[in-house]
Design an enzyme around this catalytic site. Structure first.
Site, mmCIF file in Angstrom:
data_model
loop_
_atom_site.group_PDB
_atom_site.id
_atom_site.type_symbol
_atom_site.label_atom_id
_atom_site.label_comp_id
_atom_site.label_asym_id
_atom_site.label_seq_id
_atom_site.Cartn_x
_atom_site.Cartn_y
_atom_site.Cartn_z
ATOM 1 N N HIS A 232 0.700 -1.236 -0.031
ATOM 2 C CA HIS A 232 -0.164 -0.122 -0.004
ATOM 3 C C HIS A 232 0.813 1.380 0.040
ATOM 4 C CE1 HIS A 232 0.448 -0.690 4.540
ATOM 5 N NE2 HIS A 232 -0.776 -1.491 4.448
ATOM 6 N N ASP B 283 -9.161 3.644 -3.185
ATOM 7 C CA ASP B 283 -10.563 3.543 -2.543
ATOM 8 C C ASP B 283 -11.001 5.358 -2.331
ATOM 9 O OD1 ASP B 283 -8.989 4.586 -0.454
ATOM 10 O OD2 ASP B 283 -9.837 3.346 1.139
ATOM 11 N N ASP C 282 -7.092 -4.036 0.381
ATOM 12 C CA ASP C 282 -6.776 -3.987 2.022
ATOM 13 C C ASP C 282 -8.078 -4.054 2.581
ATOM 14 O OD1 ASP C 282 -5.667 -3.939 4.117
ATOM 15 O OD2 ASP C 282 -4.562 -1.928 4.006
HETATM 16 ZN ZN LIG Z 1 -3.826 -4.670 5.398
#
Ligand SMILES: [Zn+2]
Length: 399
Positions: free
Chosen positions: A230, A262, A288
């Site tokens: 991420h 997102d 995630d």
């Molecule tokens: Zn995570």
């Protein structure tokens, strides 16, 4: 409607192939992409039933390498049956493969979670099991990460690496072809040695939850870490006198990264910076997602904390964002709005994740001979048909 089938034709969709999109028909045969025809013969009964996908765009199925759960089930606690419920939910959202992702926890919890994933994987290809997104193994997010960038992870289970310890507390799925991935911070004590050890054990090593400096990152790269988890979240930010992980990641073409698209974890402008520097070739989409994904707004217990979901944004009691409640389909929808081509989307949502895990010869693109892992999206970005290993896992074509 048949749910598993020897052969059938997907007719009339726009197919997103690696280098172009074409209007064509596609034959699914024995679980694989049998043929791609400009137009299958009208009288194609001989080759199988036809499904009409007019007006839809057919992508290779999405592969999510970072997901903690959905529909109320958390990978750390779920039984194999509950994991299958997650996998069914994912299939409804165009995901054809996933990597259940574990968070720092007591050894016993790791063992239990990995056994449940193993049980899921043992049954997932049997025709008696309803078709669902295929688990490919496990992803350990931590426990060798930096407390200063913990995000929603529980710091009391974080570890440093002591080479005398045998890493036995990190169980792996004991199945042939099961993949293993780990997110770690190379600056933890013993971190570089740890990367080497994990690489020899077949782990895909990703850098994340980290404040490593450039020198340490270079060492991590040399030791075999080639990916960033991420990207931009849970890592020291870009500073003009301290480029840190973000500056290093943006400028190293040999390093890939994944992003949570997102609209919450990354400002759209930052996402654009990532795409300009890394390009679609080196960027993966992940969700995630945490257990409340798919359930809407509310308060939920996750990792022994209360997580509040409001307007699609999660927060825990410490005020941190605690994962997302999106699916890969939502990420794809958002990326589509950035005027990214369908080829680039397929690359970020399917091929790049497949390549990261070393399964790109098997899946991740629409090509003859590959697994028939496919999703048909309508113009609004809704999944209307998901095929997994040649089996229809989700069908909403009648709407
Ligand atoms: Zn995570």
């Amino acid at each position: 409607m048949r749910s598993n089938s020897e052969s059938f034709v997907l007719r009339g969709a726009r197919l997103v192939l690696p280098h172009a999109s074409i209007d064509a028909d596609l034959l699914v045969e024995e679980g694989r992409i049998g043929r791609i025809f400009e137009r299958a013969p009208e009288d194609s009964q001989s080759i199988g039933e036809a499904l009409n996908l007019n007006g839809l765009t057919l992508f290779p199925g999405f592969i999510d390498v970072h997901i903690h759960g959905a529909m109320g089930a958390d990978v750390m606690e779920a039984s194999a049956d509950e994991l299958h419920t997650v996998a069914r939910f994912l299939a409804r959202n165009g995901v054809t493969a996933w990597l259940p992702t574990l968070v720092p926890a007591p050894d016993e919890d790791y063992r239990r979670a990995v056994l449940a994933v193993e049980e899921l994987m043992c049954g997932q290809d049997q025709t008696t099991t309803p078709a669902a997104a295929r688990s490919l193994g496990v992803h350990y997010e931590g426990p060798f990460v930096n407390e200063g960038q913990c995000g929603a992870l529980r710091t009391k289970y974080f570890r440093v690496y002591d080479k005398r310890s045998a890493l036995d507390f990190l169980p792996i799925v004991e199945l042939e072809d099961a993949k293993r991935m780990i997110t770690l911070a190379p600056e933890v004590d013993g971190g570089i040695e740890l990367i080497r050890e994990l690489r020899t054990r077949g782990f895909v090593v990703s850098i994340g939850h980290t404040r490593a400096d450039v020198e340490t990152l270079d060492q991590a790269f040399d030791a075999g870490a080639r990916h960033l988890t991420h990207f931009m979240n849970a890592m020291s930010p870009l500073h003009h006198r301290a480029p840190g992980v973000v500056g290093w990641g943006l400028t190293h073409d040999e390093v890939t990264c994944d992003v949570i698209a997102d609209g919450v974890h990354l400002d759209p402008l930052m996402l654009e910076i990532v795409l300009r520097c890394k390009t679609a070739k080196r960027t993966l989409l992940i969700s995630d997602a945490v257990a409340p994904a798919g359930l809407g707004d509310g308060e939920y217990g996750v990792w022994n904390e209360t997580i509040t979901v409001k307007d699609g944004r999660t927060s825990n009691e410490r005020g941190s964002i605690a994962g997302s409640v999106i699916t890969m389909r939502d990420a794809v929808r958002m990326i589509r709005n950035l005027k990214v081509s369908d080829q680039e989307i397929a690359r970020m949502a399917s091929f790049n994740p497949a390549k990261l895990l070393g399964v790109e010869t098997e899946c991740g693109t629409i090509e003859q001979g590959k697994r028939a892992d496919l999703v048909a999206l309508d113009e609004e970005g809704n999944a209307r048909l998901t095929v997994i290993g040649g089996r229809i896992a989700f069908n909403d074509l009648q709407k």
